[in-house]
Design an enzyme around this catalytic site. Structure first.
Site, PDB file in Angstrom:
ATOM      1  N   GLY A 255     -10.315 -16.707  -4.734  1.00 52.64           N
ATOM      2  CA  GLY A 255     -10.277 -16.726  -6.044  1.00 52.64           C
ATOM      3  C   GLY A 255      -9.843 -15.330  -6.479  1.00 52.64           C
ATOM      4  N   CYS A 258      -5.858 -11.801  -7.979  1.00 53.35           N
ATOM      5  CA  CYS A 258      -4.805 -11.399  -7.194  1.00 53.35           C
ATOM      6  C   CYS A 258      -4.227 -12.658  -6.292  1.00 53.35           C
ATOM      7  CB  CYS A 258      -4.988 -10.365  -6.320  1.00 53.35           C
ATOM      8  SG  CYS A 258      -5.197  -8.761  -7.014  1.00 53.35           S
ATOM      9  N   ARG A 328     -12.185 -13.850 -12.665  1.00 54.48           N
ATOM     10  CA  ARG A 328     -10.956 -14.459 -12.747  1.00 54.48           C
ATOM     11  C   ARG A 328     -10.647 -15.395 -11.731  1.00 54.48           C
ATOM     12  NH1 ARG A 328      -7.148  -9.220 -12.897  1.00 54.48           N
ATOM     13  NH2 ARG A 328      -8.702  -8.525 -11.681  1.00 54.48           N
TER      14      ARG A 328
HETATM   15  C1  UDX Z   1      -6.758  -9.333  -2.283  1.00 53.62           C
HETATM   16  C2  UDX Z   1      -6.551  -8.533  -1.186  1.00 53.62           C
HETATM   17  O1  UDX Z   1      -7.301  -8.461  -0.276  1.00 53.62           O
HETATM   18  C3  UDX Z   1      -5.844  -7.155  -1.461  1.00 53.62           C
HETATM   19  O2  UDX Z   1      -5.313  -6.503  -0.371  1.00 53.62           O
HETATM   20  C4  UDX Z   1      -4.925  -6.973  -2.600  1.00 53.62           C
HETATM   21  O3  UDX Z   1      -4.543  -5.791  -3.056  1.00 53.62           O
HETATM   22  C5  UDX Z   1      -5.749  -7.896  -3.843  1.00 53.62           C
HETATM   23  O4  UDX Z   1      -5.967  -9.067  -3.495  1.00 53.62           O
HETATM   24  P1  UDX Z   1      -9.163  -9.177  -3.506  1.00 53.62           P
HETATM   25  O5  UDX Z   1      -8.782 -10.223  -4.510  1.00 53.62           O
HETATM   26  O6  UDX Z   1     -10.085  -8.042  -4.137  1.00 53.62           O
HETATM   27  O7  UDX Z   1      -8.094  -8.497  -2.690  1.00 53.62           O
HETATM   28  O8  UDX Z   1     -10.336 -10.091  -2.516  1.00 53.62           O
HETATM   29  P2  UDX Z   1     -10.374 -10.361  -1.233  1.00 53.62           P
HETATM   30  O9  UDX Z   1     -11.220  -9.763  -0.500  1.00 53.62           O
HETATM   31  O10 UDX Z   1      -9.028 -10.397  -0.571  1.00 53.62           O
HETATM   32  O11 UDX Z   1     -10.920 -11.847  -1.532  1.00 53.62           O
HETATM   33  C6  UDX Z   1     -10.132 -12.926  -2.103  1.00 53.62           C
HETATM   34  C7  UDX Z   1     -10.681 -14.274  -2.276  1.00 53.62           C
HETATM   35  O12 UDX Z   1     -10.763 -14.757  -0.811  1.00 53.62           O
HETATM   36  C8  UDX Z   1     -12.228 -14.138  -2.586  1.00 53.62           C
HETATM   37  O13 UDX Z   1     -12.501 -15.126  -3.337  1.00 53.62           O
HETATM   38  C9  UDX Z   1     -12.839 -14.556  -1.213  1.00 53.62           C
HETATM   39  O14 UDX Z   1     -14.184 -14.912  -1.393  1.00 53.62           O
HETATM   40  C10 UDX Z   1     -12.049 -15.475  -0.463  1.00 53.62           C
HETATM   41  N1  UDX Z   1     -12.148 -15.198   0.990  1.00 53.62           N
HETATM   42  C11 UDX Z   1     -11.949 -14.139   1.522  1.00 53.62           C
HETATM   43  C12 UDX Z   1     -12.592 -16.465   1.560  1.00 53.62           C
HETATM   44  O15 UDX Z   1     -12.698 -17.662   1.221  1.00 53.62           O
HETATM   45  N2  UDX Z   1     -12.569 -16.381   3.039  1.00 53.62           N
HETATM   46  C13 UDX Z   1     -12.084 -15.251   3.761  1.00 53.62           C
HETATM   47  O16 UDX Z   1     -12.382 -15.400   5.061  1.00 53.62           O
HETATM   48  C14 UDX Z   1     -11.879 -13.908   3.056  1.00 53.62           C
END
Ligand code: UDX
Length: 431
Positions: A255, A258, A328
């Protein structure tokens, strides 16, 4: 160097504070007076570890100030654009209203030789279009995408793992090198390229990360029908360095501000340029991701004997990920809202995101702490893997709830330990 940052949200506020801490003189501009007032007082308007310290430190040295008045950027030679590009209301494509407004607001204050630096995530082709507006002023445009992760935003900005410059001149490269001189170590990779590639680097990176998560979540679905364990599968395939273990955590899905909107905007942009088929798989990535939320809801119904109606369900976590108050497109919040919609008596709690969640969904009941949240629960859903949830003691937690049933939406609890303490444990893609 003297620089302005237009847009003081998650990206812009961190960028402004980080640039000041690298020794630059920075003015941050935003149209939201409440946000500016908070930042000017040295207070972060959202939760981001490390940001309050940077704000206070730079506030005291006078390196950093904030204003709602864009004319204050005059005389600052570099102007970063860090405004949001949310999903359009019609669902397809990115809403570029804020980017366009930021550039329009800047134009009268630009001087020949200024460098405007786009950091927002935009559909490929946007920089080219903006350059035609900016170049007649004698200023120049560069596209310099930002890869920061919420929760690590300060570190990611001060110690970037790579820098990408989409530029039209060597002068722009030299200026950006000067901007980031203190942030670059001798081996920080720096890719100098054109606008389109720079825009696409960001879009492609987020599409890849989303695809990786949906891939493992698809394997979780297969595991659920075969009795396999997706966490062991991820460990095993992750040992292959070509695959890597990061971003292979199956659970309730991705979620945030981004990944979800960026893959939808990418698919929409690809359609516009007649290349829809090239990224048609992103629709699958999105669909798999959303199915995982439904899976959690189905598990709740299943463990409660077929229906969640009027049953007391605790949702632990509302932020889209730990170390953030961002709700978000949060899978955790969506699960809480959907369960509430099914008539469940939902009580939710999150260490940082309750205020944001309450503002968005006042119909939900929120606890004031974890103990209150657990009291009387007939099923507990762990939806965001905050350390305080991962570290819950199964034995003492069992004594707090009405019925020891847990749905581990992030696969972070030890099934054996929880089952040994009398819990019914259900993970995602785990037997
Ligand atoms: C992301 C990108 O990582 C970053 O490089 C970009 O600039 C913006 O979007 P962010 O949205 O802060 O960053 O979060 P991120 O750590 O990437 O996690 C995104 C989502 O994926 C979260 O909801 C997280 O819980 C989920 N996720 C992440 C998983 O479900 N499994 C995983 O193995 C990793």
């Amino acid at each position: 160097m003297k620089m302005s940052v237009i847009g003081c949200g998650y990206l812009g506020a961190v960028h402004a504070a980080a640039m000041a801490s690298l020794g630059h003189e920075v003015v941050g501009i935003d149209v939201d007076p409440a946000k500016i007032e908070s930042l000017a007082a040295g207070k972060a308007p959202f939760y981001e570890p490390g940001l309050p310290e940077l704000l206070t430190e730079n506030h005291e040295t006078g390196q950093l100030r904030f204003s709602t008045d864009v004319s204050e950027v005059k005389g600052y030679g570099i102007h970063f654009i860090g405004v949001g590009t949310p999903q359009r209301r019609d669902g397809a494509g990115a809403d570029l209203t804020y980017v366009d407004a930021a550039v329009e607001g800047l134009l009268p204050h630009l001087s020949p030789g200024d460098l405007v630096v786009g950091k927002s995530t935009v559909p490929v082709g946007t920089a080219e279009r903006l350059a035609t507006l900016i170049e007649p002023t004698g200023a120049e445009l560069a596209w310099n995408p930002e890869f920061l992760r919420e929760g690590f935003a300060v570190k990611d900005t001060i110690e970037p793992d790579r820098l990408v410059y989409g530029v039209r001149s060597q002068r722009a490269v030299d200026l950006l090198d000067e901007v980031y001189a203190q942030a670059m170590s001798h081996d920080t990779p720096r890719i100098v390229t054109d606008y389109a590639t720079a825009e696409l680097v960001k879009t492609a990176a987020n599409a890849f990360l989303a695809t990786k998560i949906s891939f493992i979540n698809a394997m979780a679905e297969i595991a659920e029908s075969t009795g396999a364990d997706v966490t062991q599968l991820a460990d095993a395939i992750g040992h292959d360095v070509r695959i890597g273990r990061k971003f292979l955590n199956a659970g309730v899905g991705f979620g945030g501000g981004c990944l979800p909107k960026d893959i939808r905007a990418f698919a929409a942009r690809a359609e516009e340029i007649g290349r829809g088929e090239s990224v048609a798989f992103l629709k699958e990535v999105d669909a798999i991701n959303l199915r995982r939320r439904q899976r959690v809801i189905d598990l709740v119904k299943e463990v409660l004997g077929g229906s969640a109606y009027q049953r007391r369900v605790t949702v632990l976590g509302l932020a889209f990920k730990p170390d953030s108050d961002d709700i978000r497109d949060s899978p955790a919040l969506d699960v809480a809202v959907q369960l509430h919609g099914l008539g469940a008596d939902v009580v939710a709690w999150d260490p940082q995101a309750v205020d944001n969640a309450r503002a968005a969904h006042p119909q939900l009941a929120f606890a004031s702490g974890i103990d209150e949240a657990l009291e009387g629960a007939e099923a507990v859903v762990l939806a965001t893997e905050w350390p305080q949830f991962r570290d819950l003691d199964p034995a003492s937690t069992a004594a707090q709830v009405a019925s020891p049933v847990v749905i581990d939406g992030r696969n972070v609890l030890d099934p054996e330990a929880w089952r040994a303490a009398g819990w019914t444990y259900r993970g995602l893609g785990r037997p």
